[in-house]
Design an enzyme around this catalytic site. Structure first.
Site, mmCIF file in Angstrom:
data_model
loop_
_atom_site.group_PDB
_atom_site.id
_atom_site.type_symbol
_atom_site.label_atom_id
_atom_site.label_comp_id
_atom_site.label_asym_id
_atom_site.label_seq_id
_atom_site.Cartn_x
_atom_site.Cartn_y
_atom_site.Cartn_z
ATOM 1 N N HIS A 62 0.812 -1.218 0.000
ATOM 2 C CA HIS A 62 0.000 0.000 0.000
ATOM 3 C C HIS A 62 0.849 1.273 0.000
ATOM 4 O O HIS A 62 1.867 1.369 0.673
ATOM 5 C CB HIS A 62 -1.049 -0.005 1.120
ATOM 6 C CG HIS A 62 -0.556 0.076 2.534
ATOM 7 N ND1 HIS A 62 -0.378 1.266 3.182
ATOM 8 C CD2 HIS A 62 -0.245 -0.882 3.438
ATOM 9 C CE1 HIS A 62 0.013 1.043 4.433
ATOM 10 N NE2 HIS A 62 0.114 -0.262 4.608
ATOM 11 N N ASP A 164 5.785 1.860 7.089
ATOM 12 C CA ASP A 164 4.452 1.309 6.824
ATOM 13 C C ASP A 164 3.752 2.204 5.807
ATOM 14 O O ASP A 164 3.275 3.259 6.162
ATOM 15 C CB ASP A 164 3.663 1.227 8.136
ATOM 16 C CG ASP A 164 2.249 0.706 7.945
ATOM 17 O OD1 ASP A 164 1.950 0.168 6.874
ATOM 18 O OD2 ASP A 164 1.447 0.845 8.890
ATOM 19 N N GLU A 194 -5.326 1.486 2.228
ATOM 20 C CA GLU A 194 -5.189 0.312 3.095
ATOM 21 C C GLU A 194 -5.448 0.676 4.543
ATOM 22 O O GLU A 194 -6.099 -0.055 5.282
ATOM 23 C CB GLU A 194 -3.783 -0.286 2.950
ATOM 24 C CG GLU A 194 -3.604 -1.655 3.626
ATOM 25 C CD GLU A 194 -3.140 -1.578 5.090
ATOM 26 O OE1 GLU A 194 -3.101 -2.623 5.748
ATOM 27 O OE2 GLU A 194 -2.857 -0.466 5.589
ATOM 28 N N GLU A 195 -4.922 1.825 4.945
ATOM 29 C CA GLU A 195 -4.960 2.203 6.367
ATOM 30 C C GLU A 195 -6.374 2.506 6.866
ATOM 31 O O GLU A 195 -6.597 2.617 8.059
ATOM 32 C CB GLU A 195 -4.051 3.411 6.618
ATOM 33 C CG GLU A 195 -2.565 3.150 6.370
ATOM 34 C CD GLU A 195 -1.902 2.273 7.441
ATOM 35 O OE1 GLU A 195 -2.615 1.807 8.348
ATOM 36 O OE2 GLU A 195 -0.689 2.047 7.345
HETATM 37 CO CO CO Z 1 -0.348 0.709 8.871
HETATM 38 ZN ZN ZN Z 2 0.675 -1.182 6.422
#
Ligand code: CO
Ligand code: ZN
Length: 330
Positions: A62, A164, A194-195
């Site tokens: 992501h 991330d 995604e988050e």
């Molecule tokens: Co994350």
């Molecule tokens: Zn992630």
């Protein structure tokens, strides 16, 4: 690779506003793929053609970042906000945040009696404006901000905001660069949102309809003082996910990852994450079901502005995926 990590982690792209990072990644990969497109939700889908004998494989990392989103501007020019993804209120105080246009602010807190009273609604973003008028020239309701980019290398470990999941994006970019020949039709997907609920991966998987899919994302570790018990450590190699709260890795994918790692002496560890998920969580539930799994990069302090990962683990993850894609799959 350090330069690439520094560059990619610094590009603005909170969930729903991935335009800039998508352009940067697109420029990095276009020489290595046969086709590249942006789908309707904003996922960047790069296609590398196989020899017609292999499988249809989707890899997903992501592009989006957690952040804050402006909800209100008061008469004195202070901004109130809500969260984009998983942010811990007490961790925001004193942090710098940056808008898409480069405007910077810092987070302050109202007077509270006890630390446990620190909730999002006690916090405000101060962009240095002295009135509502001045503030609205620089920020609007609905604008989002991310941690001000910070990158350091300490020994073999990276300390950076947004490993991330920009580190997952980098793994995909590197796999593309290093992959010589593959029998498989491979879709490298840089997903959006995604988050906020593994959203982009869902529509991308539906469209691609792969035979199998592997997400690449960060995972927590159990190797810090009094950490929650977890058998994942920085420096112990690529983590092959067995389970998290959004998916259980398909037995076939699990075996494929483990046997590839064993065959090529790639350092790996098995991961069970009790809370959290990756794009595999939505991919595997698409259409009639898609066998899916996740290769994770062990990361400390996830969702803080100073996440930490080990360069060796990143290298092993790249090798694992490259080798897996080079071989026939039964
Ligand atoms: Co994350
Ligand atoms: Zn992630």
């Amino acid at each position: 690779m350090q330069d690439l990590i520094k560059e990619i982690t610094a590009v603005f792209g909170p969930s729903g506003s991935e335009e800039k990072i998508r352009e940067v990644i697109k420029n990095k990969i276009s020489d290595y793929v046969d086709e590249v497109e942006t789908d309707k939700l904003g996922n960047l889908i790069a296609y590398k053609k196989g020899n017609g004998q292999g499988k249809r494989i989707m890899l997903a990392a992501h592009m989006d970042q957690i952040g804050l989103l402006v909800t209100h501007i008061d008469d004195d020019g202070f901004l109130r906000f809500t969260n984009i993804g998983g942010v811990k209120p007490h961790r925001l105080i004193g942090q710098r945040f940056i808008f898409a246009d480069g405007t910077v602010g810092t987070v302050g807190v109202e007077k509270v009696d006890e630390e446990k009273d620190i909730k999002l609604d006690k916090l405000y973003l101060d962009i240095g404006a002295s009135s509502k008028d001045e503030a609205t020239k620089r920020a609007r309701i609905g604008d989002s901000v991310v941690y001000y980019p910070q990158f350091n290398l300490s020994g073999n470990r990276i300390i950076s905001s947004y490993l991330d999941d920009r580190i997952g994006c980098i793994v995909l970019i590197k796999v593309l660069e290093e992959l010589k020949e593959s029998p498989h039709d491979i879709y490298f997907v840089f997903t959006v949102q995604e988050e906020v609920g593994l959203r982009g991966a869902r529509t991308a998987a539906y469209k691609i309809e792969p035979d199998l899919a592997i997400a690449v994302d960060v995972t927590a570790t159990g190797d810090t003082p009094k950490a929650p018990t977890m058998a994942v450590s920085l420096g112990d190699g690529a983590a092959i996910k067995i389970k998290d709260s959004a998916s259980i890795t398909h037995p076939m994918i699990k075996e494929l990852l483990i046997s590839t790692a064993e065959k090529y002496n790639i350092k790996y560890q098995l991961e069970v994450l009790e809370r959290g998920g990756t794009d595999a969580g939505s991919i595997h539930l698409t259409k009639g079901g898609i066998p899916s799994g996740t290769v994770s990069i062990p990361t400390r302090y996830i969702h803080s502005p100073a996440e930490m990962a080990d360069l060796g683990d990143v290298e092993e993850s790249i090798r694992l995926l490259t080798k897996l894609l080079e071989e026939e799959i039964e």
